[in-house]
Design a protein around this motif. Structure first.
Motif, mmCIF file in Angstrom:
data_model
loop_
_atom_site.group_PDB
_atom_site.id
_atom_site.type_symbol
_atom_site.label_atom_id
_atom_site.label_comp_id
_atom_site.label_asym_id
_atom_site.label_seq_id
_atom_site.Cartn_x
_atom_site.Cartn_y
_atom_site.Cartn_z
ATOM 1 N N ALA A 67 -4.566 -22.114 9.203
ATOM 2 C CA ALA A 67 -3.260 -22.129 8.553
ATOM 3 C C ALA A 67 -2.202 -22.645 9.510
ATOM 4 O O ALA A 67 -2.253 -22.414 10.716
ATOM 5 C CB ALA A 67 -2.899 -20.724 8.077
ATOM 6 N N ASP A 68 -1.220 -23.385 8.973
ATOM 7 C CA ASP A 68 -0.080 -23.811 9.771
ATOM 8 C C ASP A 68 0.725 -22.584 10.196
ATOM 9 O O ASP A 68 0.634 -21.513 9.610
ATOM 10 C CB ASP A 68 0.816 -24.736 8.946
ATOM 11 N N LEU A 69 1.521 -22.769 11.231
ATOM 12 C CA LEU A 69 2.424 -21.709 11.652
ATOM 13 C C LEU A 69 3.470 -21.518 10.560
ATOM 14 O O LEU A 69 4.142 -22.473 10.157
ATOM 15 C CB LEU A 69 3.099 -22.109 12.969
ATOM 16 N N ARG A 70 3.605 -20.308 10.071
ATOM 17 C CA ARG A 70 4.530 -20.039 8.967
ATOM 18 C C ARG A 70 5.916 -19.734 9.529
ATOM 19 O O ARG A 70 6.110 -18.723 10.202
ATOM 20 C CB ARG A 70 4.011 -18.888 8.107
ATOM 21 N N ARG A 91 7.459 -11.416 5.205
ATOM 22 C CA ARG A 91 6.281 -10.588 5.484
ATOM 23 C C ARG A 91 5.128 -11.444 6.020
ATOM 24 O O ARG A 91 4.308 -10.992 6.813
ATOM 25 C CB ARG A 91 5.858 -9.850 4.215
ATOM 26 N N ARG A 92 5.076 -12.706 5.586
ATOM 27 C CA ARG A 92 3.979 -13.592 5.992
ATOM 28 C C ARG A 92 4.356 -14.506 7.151
ATOM 29 O O ARG A 92 3.535 -15.310 7.593
ATOM 30 C CB ARG A 92 3.554 -14.443 4.790
ATOM 31 N N ALA A 93 5.596 -14.402 7.652
ATOM 32 C CA ALA A 93 6.099 -15.359 8.636
ATOM 33 C C ALA A 93 5.583 -15.082 10.047
ATOM 34 O O ALA A 93 5.383 -13.926 10.450
ATOM 35 C CB ALA A 93 7.623 -15.344 8.637
ATOM 36 N N ASP A 94 5.368 -16.148 10.790
ATOM 37 C CA ASP A 94 5.079 -16.047 12.217
ATOM 38 C C ASP A 94 6.365 -16.156 13.038
ATOM 39 O O ASP A 94 6.427 -15.677 14.167
ATOM 40 C CB ASP A 94 4.130 -17.168 12.646
ATOM 41 N N PRO A 139 15.202 -28.291 22.333
ATOM 42 C CA PRO A 139 14.233 -27.868 23.356
ATOM 43 C C PRO A 139 14.062 -26.354 23.442
ATOM 44 O O PRO A 139 12.974 -25.871 23.772
ATOM 45 C CB PRO A 139 14.819 -28.433 24.662
ATOM 46 N N ALA A 140 15.109 -25.608 23.135
ATOM 47 C CA ALA A 140 14.986 -24.144 23.147
ATOM 48 C C ALA A 140 13.987 -23.686 22.089
ATOM 49 O O ALA A 140 13.147 -22.804 22.347
ATOM 50 C CB ALA A 140 16.347 -23.495 22.904
ATOM 51 N N LEU A 141 14.062 -24.273 20.911
ATOM 52 C CA LEU A 141 13.114 -23.915 19.855
ATOM 53 C C LEU A 141 11.708 -24.404 20.196
ATOM 54 O O LEU A 141 10.719 -23.721 19.889
ATOM 55 C CB LEU A 141 13.573 -24.500 18.521
ATOM 56 N N ALA A 142 11.617 -25.562 20.840
ATOM 57 C CA ALA A 142 10.304 -26.072 21.239
ATOM 58 C C ALA A 142 9.598 -25.084 22.160
ATOM 59 O O ALA A 142 8.385 -24.839 22.029
ATOM 60 C CB ALA A 142 10.453 -27.427 21.917
ATOM 61 N N GLU A 143 10.343 -24.498 23.089
ATOM 62 C CA GLU A 143 9.739 -23.526 24.001
ATOM 63 C C GLU A 143 9.318 -22.262 23.279
ATOM 64 O O GLU A 143 8.289 -21.666 23.605
ATOM 65 C CB GLU A 143 10.707 -23.207 25.139
ATOM 66 N N ARG A 144 10.103 -21.847 22.289
ATOM 67 C CA ARG A 144 9.715 -20.651 21.528
ATOM 68 C C ARG A 144 8.445 -20.911 20.714
ATOM 69 O O ARG A 144 7.531 -20.075 20.675
ATOM 70 C CB ARG A 144 10.850 -20.218 20.610
ATOM 71 N N LEU A 145 8.386 -22.068 20.063
ATOM 72 C CA LEU A 145 7.187 -22.410 19.304
ATOM 73 C C LEU A 145 5.982 -22.556 20.232
ATOM 74 O O LEU A 145 4.866 -22.147 19.876
ATOM 75 C CB LEU A 145 7.417 -23.713 18.528
ATOM 76 N N ALA A 146 6.203 -23.119 21.401
ATOM 77 C CA ALA A 146 5.109 -23.273 22.360
ATOM 78 C C ALA A 146 4.566 -21.916 22.803
ATOM 79 O O ALA A 146 3.359 -21.755 23.008
ATOM 80 C CB ALA A 146 5.593 -24.070 23.577
ATOM 81 N N ALA A 147 5.454 -20.940 22.946
ATOM 82 C CA ALA A 147 5.017 -19.598 23.348
ATOM 83 C C ALA A 147 4.210 -18.925 22.252
ATOM 84 O O ALA A 147 3.267 -18.175 22.531
ATOM 85 C CB ALA A 147 6.233 -18.747 23.700
ATOM 86 N N ILE A 148 4.581 -19.178 21.005
ATOM 87 C CA ILE A 148 3.877 -18.562 19.878
ATOM 88 C C ILE A 148 2.582 -19.293 19.565
ATOM 89 O O ILE A 148 1.582 -18.676 19.177
ATOM 90 C CB ILE A 148 4.795 -18.557 18.632
ATOM 91 N N ASP A 149 2.592 -20.599 19.766
ATOM 92 C CA ASP A 149 1.455 -21.444 19.393
ATOM 93 C C ASP A 149 1.105 -22.377 20.559
ATOM 94 O O ASP A 149 1.354 -23.586 20.483
ATOM 95 C CB ASP A 149 1.830 -22.242 18.135
ATOM 96 N N PRO A 150 0.539 -21.846 21.637
ATOM 97 C CA PRO A 150 0.270 -22.644 22.841
ATOM 98 C C PRO A 150 -0.561 -23.909 22.624
ATOM 99 O O PRO A 150 -0.309 -24.917 23.289
ATOM 100 C CB PRO A 150 -0.456 -21.653 23.760
ATOM 101 N N PRO A 151 -1.556 -23.923 21.708
ATOM 102 C CA PRO A 151 -2.341 -25.153 21.552
ATOM 103 C C PRO A 151 -1.514 -26.382 21.173
ATOM 104 O O PRO A 151 -1.924 -27.516 21.447
ATOM 105 C CB PRO A 151 -3.333 -24.787 20.442
ATOM 106 N N HIS A 152 -0.361 -26.179 20.540
ATOM 107 C CA HIS A 152 0.460 -27.312 20.115
ATOM 108 C C HIS A 152 1.744 -27.440 20.942
ATOM 109 O O HIS A 152 2.687 -28.111 20.521
ATOM 110 C CB HIS A 152 0.814 -27.173 18.632
ATOM 111 N N ALA A 153 1.770 -26.823 22.096
ATOM 112 C CA ALA A 153 2.974 -26.812 22.917
ATOM 113 C C ALA A 153 3.454 -28.217 23.269
ATOM 114 O O ALA A 153 4.647 -28.528 23.185
ATOM 115 C CB ALA A 153 2.733 -26.003 24.197
ATOM 116 N N ASP A 154 2.534 -29.079 23.671
ATOM 117 C CA ASP A 154 2.918 -30.440 24.049
ATOM 118 C C ASP A 154 3.517 -31.196 22.870
ATOM 119 O O ASP A 154 4.464 -31.975 23.035
ATOM 120 C CB ASP A 154 1.713 -31.199 24.601
#
Length: 298
Positions: free
Chosen positions: A20-23, A69-72, A145-160
């Motif tokens: 599933a995609d990151l919700r 309720r379903r959000a990441d 870039p601030a949001l990119a770092e937050r998403l990278a922390a939650i979803d490391p495989p897609h950080a780059d």
């Protein structure tokens, strides 16, 4: 035999269904713009506030709780903009990942410098700072870039990928910002309904000539409009207000001053970078074309 068929069916499923995609849930289309620009193909985005509604005055609904309720990750403006409904919705959603203080709760206001901090009063005034920075390309740029770092922390495989998307969006804004400021450089300023353009005018270095509200959150009164008209008589400018406000006050003031009256939303019509860029372009256009005939509100 049944097991072999099941394995074959799974192998034939589209790749997007294997994981599933990151919700991601954004409170407004501007916050959704940040999410889609940075998250790209890796997120499934939901926006809670319609773009034609004032996000101050929404109500927590069951559909919001279902999405949360379903959000990441939930991306909020913060600075009390959603104070009347988001905390209730997040609490009732009972999703530990998106509670305040958790990685899944991103408040944009905490990552930019706010104007008007400490000013309090009635109506829409926020003591923690003005939350209407979504019309300021400088602050939206800083949030990428601030949001990119937050998403990278939650979803490391897609950080780059998140960081690359953010860099592409930043570069795009860097190309556009000088053009916007140049177009508006000789504009005389404008009258607005509310201080939701405070950051926009600060960025463009243009004067706010007045507000239609005598007090934040209070509709224009005849006395206030008369005093405003007297103070602006003989000067040049434009009156711009969101369509969810009544057009009676702006039209009355515009008629007395001979100024154009323009309706513009403060949120893009879609949570995409293209739509947000189109919104800023429309605001710059309205401010810089003050000498042309304006459109009357209904």
């Amino acid at each position: 035999m049944m097991r072999r068929l099941l394995l074959l069916t799974v192998c034939l499923l589209p790749a997007s269904l294997h994981a599933a995609d990151l919700r991601v849930v954004a409170t407004t289309n501007s916050m959704g713009t940040l999410a889609s620009a940075v998250g790209g193909e890796h997120i499934d985005l939901t926006v809670l506030a319609p773009p034609d509604r004032d996000a101050h005055f929404l109500q927590a609904k069951p559909s919001m709780m279902r999405d949360l309720r379903r959000a990441d990750l939930v991306i909020a403006v913060g600075a009390e903009l959603e104070a009347g409904w988001l905390p209730v919705a997040v609490k009732r959603a009972a999703n530990p990942a998106i509670q305040p203080g958790q990685p899944g709760h991103f408040e944009a206001a905490g990552h930019v410098d706010l104007l008007d901090v400490g000013e309090s009063g009635g109506g829409h005034v926020h003591a923690s700072g003005n939350p209407h920075f979504n019309l300021d390309p400088r602050r939206m740029r800083a949030l990428l870039p601030a949001l990119a770092e937050r998403l990278a922390a939650i979803d490391p495989p897609h950080a780059d990928s998140y960081r690359a998307h953010a860099n592409e969006a930043v570069a795009r804004l860097d190309r556009l910002m000088p053009e916007w400021t140049d177009r508006a450089s000789d504009a005389p300023g404008a009258v607005f309904h509310h201080a939701d353009t405070r950051y926009l005018m600060d960025w463009l270095d243009l004067p706010v000539l007045g507000y239609l509200e005598p007090t934040p959150g209070v509709p224009p009164t005849a006395r206030h409009l008369r005093e405003l008209a007297e103070s602006l008589e003989g000067s040049d400018g434009v009156i711009i207000h969101a369509p969810y406000y009544s057009g009676r006050g702006p039209n009355k003031l515009g008629g007395e001053l001979g100024w154009p009256v323009v309706q513009l939303h403060t949120e893009p019509d879609a949570p995409t970078l293209d739509a947000w860029i189109g919104l800023i372009d429309a605001w710059v256009d309205a401010l810089s074309r003050h000498d042309r005939a304006g459109s009357r509100s209904d």
